[in-house]
Motif scaffolding. Sequence first.
Motif: not given
Length: 239
Positions: A18-22, A27-35, A40-46
Amino acid sequence: MNILISGATSGIGQQLAKDYAAQGHRVYACGRNQEKLAELSASADTIETLQFDVTDRAACRTTLGAIDSLDIVILSAGVCEYIDDAKHFDADLVERVFAANFFGMVNCAEALTPNLNKGAKLVFIDSMSRLLPFTRAQAYGASKAATFYFAQSLGVDLKPHGIQVVTVSPGFVKTPMTDANDFAMPMRITVEQASASFRQQLAKGRSTIYFPRRFGFILRLLNKLPTALQLRIAQRMKD
Ligand SMILES: NC(=O)c1ccc[n+]([C@@H]2O[C@H](COP(=O)([O-])OP(=O)(O)OC[C@H]3O[C@@H](n4cnc5c(N)ncnc54)[C@H](OP(=O)(O)O)[C@@H]3O)[C@@H](O)[C@H]2O)c1
């Protein structure tokens, strides 16, 4: 900058994403939890999201192998499990913790390192638990000590390629991981504080990062004591 973060769906990794995107970074954000990835994807265009399990080496290779032009890679994905009965401990638990914490980071690093360019930073998040033989932390602490050694040694051999390997040893940070703890956590900080300290120290070019810094100083001092004394201190923490 282009920044890839594993473990970006929760805790420290999520705050960093969040902070780097702001700040306008990609940012390429990785994880398993799709929700959580969708949030995260909806929170910032980047923010772009990547869903995979770090313990699945083939998935790491497929998902990460083609990504280039990264300036910073932050390997934060990890789990914590404690051993409650040392006399009848479960080797499966130890293997599970190593699969995520050690091999998970190794899998990601293997897939990404060939495409890292001169000037890139490869960051491994270990833990201050590696500094003292804490009660019940056999699996967790050992996985973080292994990560620290691996990262430092990799750093020696990646330096001629212009890649800086960075180790990060957090103390207690309030996240879902530590919310599960049932013991006192001295000097625990928020994820916002952790992210700010991390980003500041990384920008300064540090290769070994500790936060909170005062707790890191104390634990590093204890780590310099004779082994017998360290064991006495660890024993007293248990009693
Ligand atoms: N919090 C602390 O006090 C503290 C202290 C020292 C070190 N650390 C280290 O800092 C890192 C982050 O911890 P945290 O407190 O932020 O933990 P957290 O809130 O529990 O988050 C853990 C993250 O790791 C991801 N993850 C776990 N297993 C995974 C797997 N098999 N494949 C892909 N992703 C996986 C989770 O993603 P999904 O749920 O989407 O799979 C989640 O995003 C960890 O390496 C931890 O050991 C934390």
